[in-house]
Motif scaffolding. Structure first.
Motif, PDB file in Angstrom:
ATOM      1  N   LEU A 105       3.906  10.473   4.912  1.00 26.80           N
ATOM      2  CA  LEU A 105       3.337   9.678   3.800  1.00 26.80           C
ATOM      3  C   LEU A 105       4.272   8.820   3.246  1.00 26.80           C
ATOM      4  N   ALA A 106       5.323   8.727   3.708  1.00 32.15           N
ATOM      5  CA  ALA A 106       6.359   7.792   3.085  1.00 32.15           C
ATOM      6  C   ALA A 106       5.965   6.483   4.188  1.00 32.15           C
ATOM      7  N   ARG A 107       5.725   6.741   5.363  1.00 32.69           N
ATOM      8  CA  ARG A 107       5.665   5.597   6.374  1.00 32.69           C
ATOM      9  C   ARG A 107       4.348   4.913   5.879  1.00 32.69           C
ATOM     10  N   ASN A 108       3.307   5.885   5.480  1.00 35.77           N
ATOM     11  CA  ASN A 108       1.852   5.170   5.025  1.00 35.77           C
ATOM     12  C   ASN A 108       1.818   4.273   3.894  1.00 35.77           C
ATOM     13  N   ALA A 109       2.696   4.803   2.835  1.00 36.60           N
ATOM     14  CA  ALA A 109       3.240   3.879   1.661  1.00 36.60           C
ATOM     15  C   ALA A 109       3.545   2.549   2.094  1.00 36.60           C
ATOM     16  N   ASP A 110       4.431   2.301   3.020  1.00 35.26           N
ATOM     17  CA  ASP A 110       5.009   1.292   3.313  1.00 35.26           C
ATOM     18  C   ASP A 110       3.831   0.430   4.287  1.00 35.26           C
ATOM     19  N   ALA A 111       2.966   1.233   5.152  1.00 37.47           N
ATOM     20  CA  ALA A 111       1.873   0.521   5.845  1.00 37.47           C
ATOM     21  C   ALA A 111       0.980  -0.120   4.990  1.00 37.47           C
ATOM     22  N   LEU A 112       0.861   0.699   3.805  1.00 38.18           N
ATOM     23  CA  LEU A 112      -0.558   0.112   2.874  1.00 38.18           C
ATOM     24  C   LEU A 112       0.213  -1.095   1.986  1.00 38.18           C
ATOM     25  N   VAL A 113       1.648  -1.140   1.817  1.00 39.49           N
ATOM     26  CA  VAL A 113       2.192  -2.332   1.217  1.00 39.49           C
ATOM     27  C   VAL A 113       1.888  -3.356   2.085  1.00 39.49           C
ATOM     28  N   ASN A 114       2.212  -3.218   3.429  1.00 40.11           N
ATOM     29  CA  ASN A 114       1.682  -4.384   4.376  1.00 40.11           C
ATOM     30  C   ASN A 114       0.361  -4.880   4.373  1.00 40.11           C
ATOM     31  N   VAL A 115      -0.638  -3.941   4.398  1.00 41.13           N
ATOM     32  CA  VAL A 115      -2.111  -4.311   4.124  1.00 41.13           C
ATOM     33  C   VAL A 115      -2.158  -5.215   2.849  1.00 41.13           C
ATOM     34  N   LEU A 116      -1.676  -4.609   1.670  1.00 43.70           N
ATOM     35  CA  LEU A 116      -1.933  -5.490   0.356  1.00 43.70           C
ATOM     36  C   LEU A 116      -1.233  -6.920   0.821  1.00 43.70           C
ATOM     37  N   ARG A 166     -10.682  -9.462  -2.346  1.00 41.57           N
ATOM     38  CA  ARG A 166     -10.619  -9.894  -0.857  1.00 41.57           C
ATOM     39  C   ARG A 166     -10.730  -8.759   0.090  1.00 41.57           C
ATOM     40  N   THR A 167     -10.864  -9.071   1.377  1.00 38.64           N
ATOM     41  CA  THR A 167     -10.900  -8.228   2.371  1.00 38.64           C
ATOM     42  C   THR A 167      -9.675  -8.166   3.024  1.00 38.64           C
ATOM     43  N   VAL A 168      -9.341  -6.595   3.242  1.00 43.06           N
ATOM     44  CA  VAL A 168      -8.044  -6.713   4.252  1.00 43.06           C
ATOM     45  C   VAL A 168      -8.275  -5.819   5.340  1.00 43.06           C
ATOM     46  N   GLU A 169      -7.248  -5.667   6.299  1.00 44.36           N
ATOM     47  CA  GLU A 169      -7.529  -4.826   7.481  1.00 44.36           C
ATOM     48  C   GLU A 169      -6.566  -3.834   7.494  1.00 44.36           C
ATOM     49  N   ARG A 204      -6.120   0.141  10.019  1.00 43.89           N
ATOM     50  CA  ARG A 204      -5.722   0.374  11.359  1.00 43.89           C
ATOM     51  C   ARG A 204      -6.819   0.278  12.098  1.00 43.89           C
ATOM     52  N   ASN A 205      -6.751  -0.132  13.585  1.00 45.08           N
ATOM     53  CA  ASN A 205      -7.967   0.064  14.606  1.00 45.08           C
ATOM     54  C   ASN A 205      -9.043  -1.037  14.038  1.00 45.08           C
ATOM     55  N   GLY A 206      -8.813  -2.031  13.295  1.00 49.01           N
ATOM     56  CA  GLY A 206      -9.757  -2.901  13.175  1.00 49.01           C
ATOM     57  C   GLY A 206     -10.587  -3.052  11.935  1.00 49.01           C
ATOM     58  N   VAL A 207     -10.286  -1.494  11.236  1.00 47.95           N
ATOM     59  CA  VAL A 207     -11.168  -1.215  10.209  1.00 47.95           C
ATOM     60  C   VAL A 207     -10.789  -2.122   8.856  1.00 47.95           C
ATOM     61  N   THR A 208     -11.831  -2.626   8.317  1.00 50.88           N
ATOM     62  CA  THR A 208     -11.685  -3.504   7.088  1.00 50.88           C
ATOM     63  C   THR A 208     -12.340  -3.023   6.045  1.00 50.88           C
ATOM     64  N   ASP A 209     -11.578  -3.485   4.702  1.00 52.96           N
ATOM     65  CA  ASP A 209     -12.074  -2.834   3.558  1.00 52.96           C
ATOM     66  C   ASP A 209     -11.694  -3.793   2.373  1.00 52.96           C
ATOM     67  N   SER A 210     -12.401  -3.463   1.216  1.00 52.15           N
ATOM     68  CA  SER A 210     -11.856  -4.189  -0.139  1.00 52.15           C
ATOM     69  C   SER A 210     -10.511  -3.819  -0.382  1.00 52.15           C
ATOM     70  N   ALA A 211      -9.749  -4.722  -0.934  1.00 48.90           N
ATOM     71  CA  ALA A 211      -8.303  -4.415  -1.296  1.00 48.90           C
ATOM     72  C   ALA A 211      -8.457  -3.418  -2.487  1.00 48.90           C
ATOM     73  N   SER A 212      -9.496  -3.505  -3.430  1.00 45.21           N
ATOM     74  CA  SER A 212      -9.626  -2.719  -4.376  1.00 45.21           C
ATOM     75  C   SER A 212      -9.851  -1.225  -4.039  1.00 45.21           C
ATOM     76  N   ARG A 213     -10.124  -0.866  -2.716  1.00 43.92           N
ATOM     77  CA  ARG A 213     -10.241   0.472  -2.253  1.00 43.92           C
ATOM     78  C   ARG A 213      -8.899   1.042  -1.786  1.00 43.92           C
ATOM     79  N   VAL A 214      -7.897   0.150  -1.668  1.00 42.26           N
ATOM     80  CA  VAL A 214      -6.786   0.492  -0.988  1.00 42.26           C
ATOM     81  C   VAL A 214      -6.015   1.732  -1.674  1.00 42.26           C
ATOM     82  N   PRO A 215      -5.809   1.614  -3.315  1.00 32.00           N
ATOM     83  CA  PRO A 215      -5.274   2.645  -3.973  1.00 32.00           C
ATOM     84  C   PRO A 215      -6.103   3.982  -3.790  1.00 32.00           C
TER      85      PRO A 215
END
Length: 228
Positions: free
Chosen positions: A48-59, A109-112, A114-125
């Motif tokens: 969970l901690a590392r995923n939070a940092d990973a999603l900061v990277n995405v944003l 905007r579109t963000v990337e 894992r594994n090439g999956v893309t999504d809208s930045a608005s869905r990251v939260p």
């Protein structure tokens, strides 16, 4: 329409619930198995901690993880830490995620991921909300799928049903809680199977957290879903 600010607030609330519950544990209980095969509770918290940092990277426009191997290695490294270290890391990474989410940005905007999956930045939260909520359940410390907010459960069922939509190995399936209905699996004019049950049981089945024993399948057997 996705409301990222609303979802960020929901992430904060879910994180506070998690931190309050985890603070009641001790070092020995963190080394005990979680409900995820091969992972202790410490593994879940480290993830969970590392995923939070990973999603900061995405944003912020960076790769989510340097590599799959680095992701796994970081979790293994952090899993054995004592409770105070785990809690501090969870708080600090949650704060970094909230700060990144509150920064002015183009949420269309579109963000990337894992594994090439893309999504809208608005869905990251919302994706982060799912991580915190479902992994709180995975800890096996008294917080169950039934305790998740109703809004989250409905939206996550919708998300997972869409994820399996069109999957060739999943029969055309109607999923319903008696009030709402979703479609998933192969495309077909009519569903081959209807799966009915309580929202928490439907979520558990779709998310791979429950085998589906409490669900009713008509028209065929309960479909076997591929791993997430």
């Amino acid at each position: 329409m996705i409301d990222h600010a609303h979802d960020l607030a929901c992430v904060h609330d879910a994180t506070e619930r998690l931190l309050t519950a985890v603070a009641e544990l001790d070092n020995a209980s963190l080394a005990e198995p979680s409900r995820l095969p091969g992972w202790t509770r410490g593994h879940v918290l480290a993830h969970l901690a590392r995923n939070a940092d990973a999603l900061v990277n995405v944003l912020e426009g960076r790769p989510m993880y340097p590599s799959a191997e680095a992701r796994d290695a970081d979790i293994e490294r952090d899993a054995p830490r004592p409770l105070d270290a785990q809690l501090a890391d969870l708080r600090e990474t949650a704060a970094r995620f909230q700060a990144a989410g509150n920064a002015p940005a183009d949420w269309t905007r579109t963000v990337e991921l894992r594994n090439g999956v893309t999504d809208s930045a608005s869905r990251v939260p919302f994706r982060r909300w799912a991580e915190v909520g479902l992994h709180h359940v995975d800890l096996g410390i008294g917080y169950e799928l039934e305790h998740l907010p109703a809004e989250f459960t409905e939206r996550e069922i919708d998300f997972l049903a869409a994820r399996f939509s069109g999957h060739p190995e999943v029969p055309a399936t109607r999923v319903t809680d008696g009030t709402r209905a979703w479609s998933t699996g192969r495309e077909a004019a009519e569903p081959e199977v209807t799966v009915s049950g309580a929202p928490a049981d439907l979520l558990g089945w779709l998310a791979g957290r429950r085998a589906g024993a409490a669900l009713e399948a008509t028209g065929g057997a309960l479909p076997t879903l591929p791993p997430l």
